[in-house]
Design a protein around this motif. Structure first.
Motif, mmCIF file in Angstrom:
data_model
loop_
_atom_site.group_PDB
_atom_site.id
_atom_site.type_symbol
_atom_site.label_atom_id
_atom_site.label_comp_id
_atom_site.label_asym_id
_atom_site.label_seq_id
_atom_site.Cartn_x
_atom_site.Cartn_y
_atom_site.Cartn_z
ATOM 1 N N CYS A 16 22.980 -1.730 111.461
ATOM 2 C CA CYS A 16 23.887 -0.771 110.813
ATOM 3 C C CYS A 16 24.044 -1.003 109.318
ATOM 4 C CB CYS A 16 25.266 -0.837 111.475
ATOM 5 S SG CYS A 16 25.268 -0.389 113.228
ATOM 6 N N ALA A 17 23.564 -2.153 108.821
ATOM 7 C CA ALA A 17 23.783 -2.523 107.420
ATOM 8 C C ALA A 17 23.325 -1.473 106.426
ATOM 9 C CB ALA A 17 23.111 -3.861 107.121
ATOM 10 N N PRO A 18 22.148 -0.830 106.627
ATOM 11 C CA PRO A 18 21.714 0.177 105.649
ATOM 12 C C PRO A 18 22.731 1.289 105.427
ATOM 13 C CG PRO A 18 19.904 -0.403 107.091
ATOM 14 C CD PRO A 18 21.127 -1.058 107.675
ATOM 15 N N LEU A 19 23.536 1.590 106.455
ATOM 16 C CA LEU A 19 24.541 2.649 106.312
ATOM 17 C C LEU A 19 25.643 2.256 105.331
ATOM 18 C CD1 LEU A 19 24.970 3.812 110.033
ATOM 19 C CD2 LEU A 19 23.840 5.060 108.186
ATOM 20 N N PHE A 20 25.885 0.947 105.204
ATOM 21 C CA PHE A 20 26.951 0.478 104.308
ATOM 22 C C PHE A 20 26.447 0.132 102.909
ATOM 23 C CE2 PHE A 20 28.459 -0.529 108.589
ATOM 24 C CZ PHE A 20 29.736 0.031 108.561
ATOM 25 N N ALA A 21 25.133 0.032 102.770
ATOM 26 C CA ALA A 21 24.571 -0.405 101.493
ATOM 27 C C ALA A 21 24.889 0.578 100.361
ATOM 28 C CB ALA A 21 23.059 -0.598 101.626
ATOM 29 N N LEU A 22 24.622 1.872 100.608
ATOM 30 C CA LEU A 22 24.832 2.864 99.560
ATOM 31 C C LEU A 22 26.301 2.965 99.143
ATOM 32 C CD1 LEU A 22 23.730 5.041 97.699
ATOM 33 C CD2 LEU A 22 23.987 6.699 99.569
ATOM 34 N N PRO A 23 27.263 3.083 100.103
ATOM 35 C CA PRO A 23 28.681 3.128 99.692
ATOM 36 C C PRO A 23 29.102 1.890 98.901
ATOM 37 C CG PRO A 23 28.469 3.798 101.967
ATOM 38 C CD PRO A 23 27.129 3.285 101.567
ATOM 39 N N LEU A 24 28.562 0.714 99.296
ATOM 40 C CA LEU A 24 28.930 -0.512 98.602
ATOM 41 C C LEU A 24 28.405 -0.512 97.168
ATOM 42 C CD1 LEU A 24 30.261 -3.272 98.821
ATOM 43 C CD2 LEU A 24 28.087 -4.198 99.632
ATOM 44 N N ILE A 25 27.159 -0.081 96.989
ATOM 45 C CA ILE A 25 26.567 -0.044 95.648
ATOM 46 C C ILE A 25 27.320 0.940 94.759
ATOM 47 C CG2 ILE A 25 24.514 0.617 94.330
ATOM 48 C CD1 ILE A 25 22.845 -0.388 96.730
ATOM 49 N N VAL A 26 27.610 2.126 95.310
ATOM 50 C CA VAL A 26 28.340 3.142 94.540
ATOM 51 C C VAL A 26 29.721 2.622 94.155
ATOM 52 C CG1 VAL A 26 29.393 5.437 94.624
ATOM 53 C CG2 VAL A 26 27.089 5.075 95.540
ATOM 54 N N THR A 27 30.387 1.919 95.085
ATOM 55 C CA THR A 27 31.736 1.395 94.827
ATOM 56 C C THR A 27 31.715 0.349 93.719
ATOM 57 O OG1 THR A 27 32.363 1.795 97.129
ATOM 58 C CG2 THR A 27 33.740 0.283 95.862
ATOM 59 N N LEU A 28 30.717 -0.532 93.735
ATOM 60 C CA LEU A 28 30.623 -1.568 92.699
ATOM 61 C C LEU A 28 30.337 -0.972 91.327
ATOM 62 C CD1 LEU A 28 28.623 -4.321 94.653
ATOM 63 C CD2 LEU A 28 31.060 -4.301 94.077
ATOM 64 N N VAL A 29 29.471 0.057 91.295
ATOM 65 C CA VAL A 29 29.186 0.730 90.024
ATOM 66 C C VAL A 29 30.451 1.426 89.519
ATOM 67 C CG1 VAL A 29 27.885 2.601 88.936
ATOM 68 C CG2 VAL A 29 26.733 1.031 90.515
ATOM 69 N N PHE A 30 31.171 2.075 90.448
ATOM 70 C CA PHE A 30 32.419 2.754 90.085
ATOM 71 C C PHE A 30 33.431 1.757 89.511
ATOM 72 C CE2 PHE A 30 36.803 3.597 91.339
ATOM 73 C CZ PHE A 30 37.040 4.796 90.673
ATOM 74 N N LYS A 31 33.524 0.571 90.149
ATOM 75 C CA LYS A 31 34.482 -0.433 89.684
ATOM 76 C C LYS A 31 34.235 -0.797 88.228
ATOM 77 C CE LYS A 31 33.930 -4.822 90.357
ATOM 78 N NZ LYS A 31 33.775 -6.171 90.950
ATOM 79 N N LYS A 32 32.983 -1.070 87.890
ATOM 80 C CA LYS A 32 32.673 -1.485 86.531
ATOM 81 C C LYS A 32 32.995 -0.394 85.533
ATOM 82 C CE LYS A 32 29.082 -3.725 83.776
ATOM 83 N NZ LYS A 32 27.724 -4.313 83.789
ATOM 84 N N LYS A 33 32.622 0.861 85.868
ATOM 85 C CA LYS A 33 32.874 1.964 84.953
ATOM 86 C C LYS A 33 34.365 2.274 84.848
ATOM 87 C CE LYS A 33 28.403 4.310 85.240
ATOM 88 N NZ LYS A 33 27.722 5.591 85.518
ATOM 89 N N ALA A 34 35.079 2.168 85.976
ATOM 90 C CA ALA A 34 36.510 2.473 85.980
ATOM 91 C C ALA A 34 37.280 1.463 85.133
ATOM 92 C CB ALA A 34 37.044 2.487 87.409
ATOM 93 N N ILE A 35 36.904 0.185 85.233
ATOM 94 C CA ILE A 35 37.587 -0.845 84.452
ATOM 95 C C ILE A 35 37.281 -0.674 82.965
ATOM 96 C CG2 ILE A 35 37.659 -3.320 83.970
ATOM 97 C CD1 ILE A 35 37.381 -3.818 86.940
ATOM 98 N N ALA A 36 36.010 -0.399 82.653
ATOM 99 C CA ALA A 36 35.640 -0.178 81.245
ATOM 100 C C ALA A 36 36.394 1.009 80.669
ATOM 101 C CB ALA A 36 34.135 0.034 81.127
ATOM 102 N N SER A 37 36.521 2.070 81.468
ATOM 103 C CA SER A 37 37.246 3.258 81.024
ATOM 104 C C SER A 37 38.724 2.962 80.826
ATOM 105 C CB SER A 37 37.069 4.384 82.049
ATOM 106 O OG SER A 37 37.794 5.528 81.674
ATOM 107 N N ALA A 38 39.302 2.163 81.735
ATOM 108 C CA ALA A 38 40.718 1.800 81.618
ATOM 109 C C ALA A 38 40.964 0.954 80.370
ATOM 110 C CB ALA A 38 41.170 1.044 82.864
ATOM 111 N N VAL A 39 40.029 0.067 80.060
ATOM 112 C CA VAL A 39 40.135 -0.744 78.839
ATOM 113 C C VAL A 39 40.130 0.155 77.612
ATOM 114 C CG1 VAL A 39 38.931 -2.412 77.386
ATOM 115 C CG2 VAL A 39 39.145 -2.833 79.830
ATOM 116 N N ASN A 40 39.222 1.129 77.602
ATOM 117 C CA ASN A 40 39.144 2.042 76.464
ATOM 118 C C ASN A 40 40.423 2.850 76.305
ATOM 119 O OD1 ASN A 40 36.585 1.174 75.917
ATOM 120 N ND2 ASN A 40 35.543 2.887 76.908
ATOM 121 N N ARG A 41 40.978 3.321 77.443
ATOM 122 C CA ARG A 41 42.220 4.089 77.368
ATOM 123 C C ARG A 41 43.359 3.220 76.849
ATOM 124 N NH1 ARG A 41 40.654 5.932 82.436
ATOM 125 N NH2 ARG A 41 42.271 4.646 83.427
#
Length: 438
Positions: free
Chosen positions: A91-116
């Motif tokens: 079942c791992a492949p089913l969780f891989a994409l959501p996990l990758i997207v979530t980690l990318v989102f985290k980095k961008k969201a934090i960078a955006s919050a810092v800028n704000r």
């Protein structure tokens, strides 16, 4: 992992993050973490929907049969553990994409919050520290100018004389959405126009990070009893500094032309004397208090002359308005009668409890020092006492003194009557309210 450790880890390698305090970083982490959960499950759900549309239900039925066969066919605990691991790998492949997207989102969201937080827009304009746009370049030569004839107060801390750079540093410390503010005034009166003069201004943060509101308070020159308050909101840090440049360089009249009039009122009205008398009668030991202040309400200037020494203790001279003389007289008489206490903002818990216990004893109320935390502030202590005394219908009320040396009196009052008293005070532009944490 603690919140502090998470903040340190998540903000590692984020540009400009080192300029943000730990508390703000922890708040950002909490908000981003909640959004990450939503992003993960949204992507996972979308993934399942797409797979269902592409291959139908056969894939999920086959996967379920496969997992059941592994688990059902295993009788020993070790075999079942192996089956679970195998199922997880399948079942791992089913969780891989959501996990990758979530980690990318985290980095961008934090960078955006810092800028704000620092006021950096997507266009590259920086309204916070480190700005390099043309607007800031025009202000750079002025930022080091020292204004010795101006004072400001930040969080009850007075600062005598300052540079615009000092103001900018204080702006960065104001928490978005809080009731913190910067208050400043000039030693020498400044004309706002032909009829009105500048009294003081306040700068307070808006809820949106990086934006502020400025309020300018003026009064008429001839009679000093008509006040007009101007307001300008949604200002960036740079825009605040541009406004200050006009104000500090005595160009206030041009500045206020486009501002909104937030309030216009008379400080002293024909009905004020009756309102002050009504207020005195409503306060603790009202009849006694009224008897002592009635003469002041009817003839404020003469009362000042007869009690000049007491007013000097409050740094008030004979030029004070009638309303200020009356309000200080009421405050002094409440203190003299033992119906109120006056404490400094930096009072210790022990000093506060010692003073308040005298009032509590008069109302047969219990005051336990263990209820209060030494690290808290007066308003927090008062709110705790209000909860403890709620069953008796009593609360700690706050009497605000804005004339002379700014301060507060605290007294015990019936909770149900505070609103009536507060409304009467508003009629004369004074303030009494329930003491509570903001």
């Amino acid at each position: 992992m603690t919140k502090e450790e998470r903040a340190e880890k998540w903000f590692r390698n984020i540009p400009n993050a080192e300029t943000i305090d730990l508390e703000t970083r922890m708040e950002i982490c909490s908000k981003v973490a909640k959004k990450m959960v939503l992003v993960f499950f949204a992507v996972f759900a979308l993934e399942l929907v797409l797979l269902s549309l592409i291959v139908g239900d056969d894939l999920f039925n086959g996967l379920a049969d496969f997992v059941n066969s592994l688990i059902g066919g295993s009788h020993s605990r070790g075999s079942r553990n192996v089956a679970v691991i195998v199922a997880a790998i399948v079942c791992a492949p089913l969780f891989a994409l959501p996990l990758i997207v979530t980690l990318v989102f985290k980095k961008k969201a934090i960078a955006s919050a810092v800028n704000r937080t620092l006021g950096i827009t997507n266009k590259g304009e920086t309204r916070g520290h480190g700005a390099t746009d043309k607007g800031w370049e025009r202000l750079n030569g002025w930022m080091e100018t020292f204004y010795p004839d101006w004072d400001m107060v930040v969080d009850d801390t007075p600062i005598k004389g300052f540079t615009p750079k000092d103001v900018r540093q204080q702006l960065a410390a104001l928490k978005p959405g809080s009731y913190e503010s910067i208050r400043m005034w000039a030693h020498i009166p400044i004309r706002a126009n032909d009829e009105y003069q500048f009294n003081h201004l306040t700068i307070s943060p808006k809820k949106r990070v990086g934006y502020f509101r400025i309020e300018v308070f003026t009064s008429d020159i001839a009679h000093d009893n008509h006040v007009i308050n101007y307001e300008k909101a949604k200002l960036s840090e740079r825009e605040v500094m541009e406004v200050l440049q006009n104000v500090l360089n005595n160009n206030l009249a041009a500045e206020l032309q486009s501002w909104k009039v937030a309030m216009s009122y008379l400080i002293e009205k024909s009905t004020d004397a009756e309102n002050y008398k009504a207020i005195a009668k409503l306060l603790p030991d009202g009849d006694t208090l009224f008897a002592k202040v009635e003469r002041c309400i009817d003839a404020p200037k003469q009362y000042y002359t007869d009690n000049a020494e007491r007013y000097c203790e409050r740094e008030m001279d004979e030029n004070k308005r009638n309303c200020d003389i009356i309000w200080a007289a009421i405050a002094n008489e409440m203190l003299d009668n033992g119906n109120a206490v006056e404490v400094d903002w930096d009072v210790t818990k022990q000093e506060f409890c010692l003073k308040m216990k005298g009032l509590a004893d008069k109302y047969h109320l219990t005051l336990n020092e263990d209820w209060l935390d030494e690290e808290d502030e007066i308003e927090t202590w008062c709110e705790i006492l209000n909860k403890q005394w709620a069953d008796w219908g009593l609360c700690v009320a706050k009497f605000t003194i804005v004339c002379g040396n700014f301060g507060y009196l605290y007294f015990i009052y019936e909770r149900q009557d505070v609103e009536k008293l507060s409304d009467l005070c508003m009629e004369v532009n004074q303030c009494i309210d329930v003491a509570k944490e903001i």
